[in-house]
Motif scaffolding. Sequence first.
Motif, PDB file in Angstrom:
ATOM      1  N   GLY A  43      44.708  46.079  47.063  1.00 17.57           N
ATOM      2  CA  GLY A  43      44.198  44.741  46.200  1.00 17.57           C
ATOM      3  C   GLY A  43      44.583  44.916  44.726  1.00 17.57           C
ATOM      4  O   GLY A  43      44.068  44.125  43.920  1.00 17.57           O
ATOM      5  N   ARG A  44      45.686  45.383  44.573  1.00 15.82           N
ATOM      6  CA  ARG A  44      46.387  45.349  43.096  1.00 15.82           C
ATOM      7  C   ARG A  44      47.011  44.240  42.889  1.00 15.82           C
ATOM      8  O   ARG A  44      47.752  43.710  43.851  1.00 15.82           O
ATOM      9  CB  ARG A  44      46.941  46.915  42.883  1.00 15.82           C
ATOM     10  CG  ARG A  44      46.148  48.064  43.130  1.00 15.82           C
ATOM     11  CD  ARG A  44      46.711  49.335  42.419  1.00 15.82           C
ATOM     12  NE  ARG A  44      46.816  49.230  41.148  1.00 15.82           N
ATOM     13  CZ  ARG A  44      47.181  50.217  40.488  1.00 15.82           C
ATOM     14  NH1 ARG A  44      47.837  51.054  40.902  1.00 15.82           N
ATOM     15  NH2 ARG A  44      47.114  50.305  39.029  1.00 15.82           N
ATOM     16  N   GLY A  45      47.456  43.968  41.711  1.00 10.14           N
ATOM     17  CA  GLY A  45      48.155  42.822  41.140  1.00 10.14           C
ATOM     18  C   GLY A  45      49.114  43.309  40.235  1.00 10.14           C
ATOM     19  O   GLY A  45      48.953  44.065  39.292  1.00 10.14           O
ATOM     20  N   PHE A  46      50.545  42.715  40.145  1.00  8.78           N
ATOM     21  CA  PHE A  46      51.277  42.910  39.107  1.00  8.78           C
ATOM     22  C   PHE A  46      52.096  41.578  38.524  1.00  8.78           C
ATOM     23  O   PHE A  46      52.304  41.082  39.629  1.00  8.78           O
ATOM     24  CB  PHE A  46      52.326  44.173  39.763  1.00  8.78           C
ATOM     25  CG  PHE A  46      51.642  45.179  40.594  1.00  8.78           C
ATOM     26  CD1 PHE A  46      51.439  46.327  39.423  1.00  8.78           C
ATOM     27  CD2 PHE A  46      51.405  44.996  41.705  1.00  8.78           C
ATOM     28  CE1 PHE A  46      50.868  47.335  40.640  1.00  8.78           C
ATOM     29  CE2 PHE A  46      50.874  46.152  42.525  1.00  8.78           C
ATOM     30  CZ  PHE A  46      50.737  47.227  41.660  1.00  8.78           C
ATOM     31  N   GLU A  47      52.412  41.788  37.235  1.00  8.77           N
ATOM     32  CA  GLU A  47      53.324  40.815  36.747  1.00  8.77           C
ATOM     33  C   GLU A  47      54.587  41.438  36.504  1.00  8.77           C
ATOM     34  O   GLU A  47      54.662  42.373  35.981  1.00  8.77           O
ATOM     35  CB  GLU A  47      52.637  40.300  35.281  1.00  8.77           C
ATOM     36  CG  GLU A  47      53.467  39.179  34.848  1.00  8.77           C
ATOM     37  CD  GLU A  47      52.795  38.878  33.320  1.00  8.77           C
ATOM     38  OE1 GLU A  47      53.735  38.261  32.701  1.00  8.77           O
ATOM     39  OE2 GLU A  47      51.699  38.848  33.176  1.00  8.77           O
ATOM     40  N   PRO A  95      44.778  43.515  35.708  1.00  7.13           N
ATOM     41  CA  PRO A  95      43.359  44.143  35.456  1.00  7.13           C
ATOM     42  C   PRO A  95      42.663  43.774  36.948  1.00  7.13           C
ATOM     43  O   PRO A  95      43.032  42.531  37.475  1.00  7.13           O
ATOM     44  CB  PRO A  95      42.825  43.387  34.328  1.00  7.13           C
ATOM     45  CG  PRO A  95      43.647  43.181  33.454  1.00  7.13           C
ATOM     46  CD  PRO A  95      44.915  42.556  34.272  1.00  7.13           C
ATOM     47  N   GLU A  96      41.837  44.295  37.293  1.00 11.41           N
ATOM     48  CA  GLU A  96      41.111  44.163  38.584  1.00 11.41           C
ATOM     49  C   GLU A  96      40.651  42.784  38.910  1.00 11.41           C
ATOM     50  O   GLU A  96      40.749  41.941  39.837  1.00 11.41           O
ATOM     51  CB  GLU A  96      40.035  45.255  38.907  1.00 11.41           C
ATOM     52  CG  GLU A  96      39.677  44.966  40.177  1.00 11.41           C
ATOM     53  CD  GLU A  96      38.301  46.183  40.575  1.00 11.41           C
ATOM     54  OE1 GLU A  96      37.667  46.059  41.704  1.00 11.41           O
ATOM     55  OE2 GLU A  96      38.189  46.996  39.874  1.00 11.41           O
ATOM     56  N   GLU A  97      40.098  42.337  37.568  1.00 12.05           N
ATOM     57  CA  GLU A  97      39.304  40.942  37.710  1.00 12.05           C
ATOM     58  C   GLU A  97      40.707  40.075  37.981  1.00 12.05           C
ATOM     59  O   GLU A  97      40.431  38.922  38.484  1.00 12.05           O
ATOM     60  CB  GLU A  97      38.546  40.657  36.586  1.00 12.05           C
ATOM     61  CG  GLU A  97      37.852  39.358  36.381  1.00 12.05           C
ATOM     62  CD  GLU A  97      37.164  39.225  35.211  1.00 12.05           C
ATOM     63  OE1 GLU A  97      36.578  38.026  34.880  1.00 12.05           O
ATOM     64  OE2 GLU A  97      36.986  40.009  34.524  1.00 12.05           O
ATOM     65  N   PHE A 132      44.282  36.755  43.945  1.00 13.68           N
ATOM     66  CA  PHE A 132      44.013  36.680  45.372  1.00 13.68           C
ATOM     67  C   PHE A 132      43.538  35.523  45.927  1.00 13.68           C
ATOM     68  O   PHE A 132      43.437  35.123  47.035  1.00 13.68           O
ATOM     69  CB  PHE A 132      43.312  37.948  45.724  1.00 13.68           C
ATOM     70  CG  PHE A 132      44.012  38.984  46.263  1.00 13.68           C
ATOM     71  CD1 PHE A 132      44.764  39.225  47.227  1.00 13.68           C
ATOM     72  CD2 PHE A 132      44.241  40.219  45.168  1.00 13.68           C
ATOM     73  CE1 PHE A 132      45.555  40.117  47.621  1.00 13.68           C
ATOM     74  CE2 PHE A 132      45.149  41.268  45.557  1.00 13.68           C
ATOM     75  CZ  PHE A 132      45.822  41.377  46.873  1.00 13.68           C
ATOM     76  N   GLY A 133      42.338  34.892  44.967  1.00 14.90           N
ATOM     77  CA  GLY A 133      41.550  33.726  45.433  1.00 14.90           C
ATOM     78  C   GLY A 133      42.346  32.605  45.344  1.00 14.90           C
ATOM     79  O   GLY A 133      41.828  31.673  46.052  1.00 14.90           O
ATOM     80  N   ARG A 134      43.558  32.480  44.976  1.00 14.98           N
ATOM     81  CA  ARG A 134      44.572  31.401  45.052  1.00 14.98           C
ATOM     82  C   ARG A 134      45.663  31.554  46.249  1.00 14.98           C
ATOM     83  O   ARG A 134      46.345  30.698  46.540  1.00 14.98           O
ATOM     84  CB  ARG A 134      45.478  31.164  43.999  1.00 14.98           C
ATOM     85  CG  ARG A 134      44.741  30.836  42.607  1.00 14.98           C
ATOM     86  CD  ARG A 134      45.432  31.510  41.381  1.00 14.98           C
ATOM     87  NE  ARG A 134      44.837  30.911  40.123  1.00 14.98           N
ATOM     88  CZ  ARG A 134      45.098  31.186  38.923  1.00 14.98           C
ATOM     89  NH1 ARG A 134      46.068  32.109  38.702  1.00 14.98           N
ATOM     90  NH2 ARG A 134      44.276  30.796  37.996  1.00 14.98           N
ATOM     91  N   VAL A 177      45.128  35.010  51.612  1.00 16.78           N
ATOM     92  CA  VAL A 177      44.940  36.361  52.064  1.00 16.78           C
ATOM     93  C   VAL A 177      43.898  37.032  51.493  1.00 16.78           C
ATOM     94  O   VAL A 177      43.838  36.968  50.304  1.00 16.78           O
ATOM     95  CB  VAL A 177      46.320  36.968  51.658  1.00 16.78           C
ATOM     96  CG1 VAL A 177      46.381  38.344  52.187  1.00 16.78           C
ATOM     97  CG2 VAL A 177      47.676  36.087  52.368  1.00 16.78           C
ATOM     98  N   THR A 178      43.212  37.999  52.089  1.00 13.94           N
ATOM     99  CA  THR A 178      42.068  38.416  51.521  1.00 13.94           C
ATOM    100  C   THR A 178      42.501  39.942  51.312  1.00 13.94           C
ATOM    101  O   THR A 178      43.045  40.982  52.339  1.00 13.94           O
ATOM    102  CB  THR A 178      40.787  38.420  52.468  1.00 13.94           C
ATOM    103  OG1 THR A 178      40.591  37.202  52.777  1.00 13.94           O
ATOM    104  CG2 THR A 178      39.818  39.297  52.083  1.00 13.94           C
ATOM    105  N   ALA A 179      42.248  40.585  50.217  1.00 16.16           N
ATOM    106  CA  ALA A 179      42.554  42.158  49.915  1.00 16.16           C
ATOM    107  C   ALA A 179      41.560  42.804  50.797  1.00 16.16           C
ATOM    108  O   ALA A 179      40.473  42.613  50.986  1.00 16.16           O
ATOM    109  CB  ALA A 179      42.200  42.334  48.428  1.00 16.16           C
ATOM    110  N   VAL A 180      42.090  43.971  51.145  1.00 11.81           N
ATOM    111  CA  VAL A 180      41.535  44.872  51.908  1.00 11.81           C
ATOM    112  C   VAL A 180      40.357  45.735  51.061  1.00 11.81           C
ATOM    113  O   VAL A 180      40.814  45.920  50.172  1.00 11.81           O
ATOM    114  CB  VAL A 180      42.524  46.050  52.495  1.00 11.81           C
ATOM    115  CG1 VAL A 180      41.687  47.313  53.232  1.00 11.81           C
ATOM    116  CG2 VAL A 180      43.527  45.485  53.327  1.00 11.81           C
TER     117      VAL A 180
END
Length: 357
Positions: A221-225, A341-343, A349-351, A354-357
């Motif tokens: 569920g992590r994101g990176f730029e 950041p998580e938010e 992810f909302g775009r 795919v749903t994060a685990v």
Amino acid sequence: MIFKEKSKGPEPGGVLSELERLEQAVEARDGGRTEQAFGAVLDGLQRAPGDELAVAGPRLAALIPGFPPTGPRALLATAAGYCVESGADPVACAEPILAGVRQDLDDALEFVRRWRAGGDAGEELPEADGKIVDDALRARLGGDPYEATRLALAWCTVGEWQPPALAVLCRSAELRGRYGAELLPACRELAALERHDLKCLEYALAVLDDEPLVVLHRPTGRGFEMRIGGIGDNFQLHTLLAHVLVGGGHVPGTAPTAESVRLATDPEPAQGRSDALAVGTFELLAPDGGRIWNEGLPDDIPVVEGRRLLVLDEPLYERSWNADRFFPHLPGTAELVRVLPEEEAGVWFGRTSVTAV
């Protein structure tokens, strides 16, 4: 390399004198002198030292517009490209070379339109062979016979522009940025007809430089730029993503070997083919959940809200591939700009579908 090896002959010295004779012949529009001087230049280039080739490259490129479209312009561009490979300034040589590419792509596509208009529906396009250029073909294409010949020759020789185009594009992000978007649609349209092998040109024109990329890792569920550049295909991208994210301790998985990373990023051109392997760490997904193929390009990654958006998932099966990069002279880069950041990761992810685990 355009010329695989230098021809044997006398000691270097003299190609610039032969080039001056060629320039004079072109200016005088003397076909006989031009042909003779051009042959002497081609012979001399393969024996000339690097300092002479550096001078000769821009001068040869500058002659391209003066050569007739039905003449050996692609061969002249190839000679200029050889000089670039030997140290001539790619930016100084690029405009005439890439203008020639643009002209032949457009002319080859015009050939297709006229060929189809003059024949039966569904008739196959001819092979790109100079033997097809005859009076019957000119009549079928219609219009001025000289123009018809030019269009037919473009159809037959457009692939010959690929080596000199790669010589300049693979050595300058500035040139890729300036010409890529302009030339890529016509290149892809022609390549889709499956009569010319333009894969290398297409890939070079599609290379992204200094490109923002949002990467989402579904299992965590992590994101990176990130910011990427100079990457020739998604095999190379896959390796660099694993290096930055797994090797950097941001997500679990198998980090690539130091050798596979070196092959993807080394500023020095690759020398021959290696036996090094890269191992698949992720499944690359588009925001809609569709596959992004390793065989494809970073340019395939969709843009969402002004950013290319890529989702990483667990690999469906074990896979590996040769770790050599697609363009030996083009090192890839992948930089982690920040961990989202998580938010914010949740918003991205909302775009997606795919749903994060």
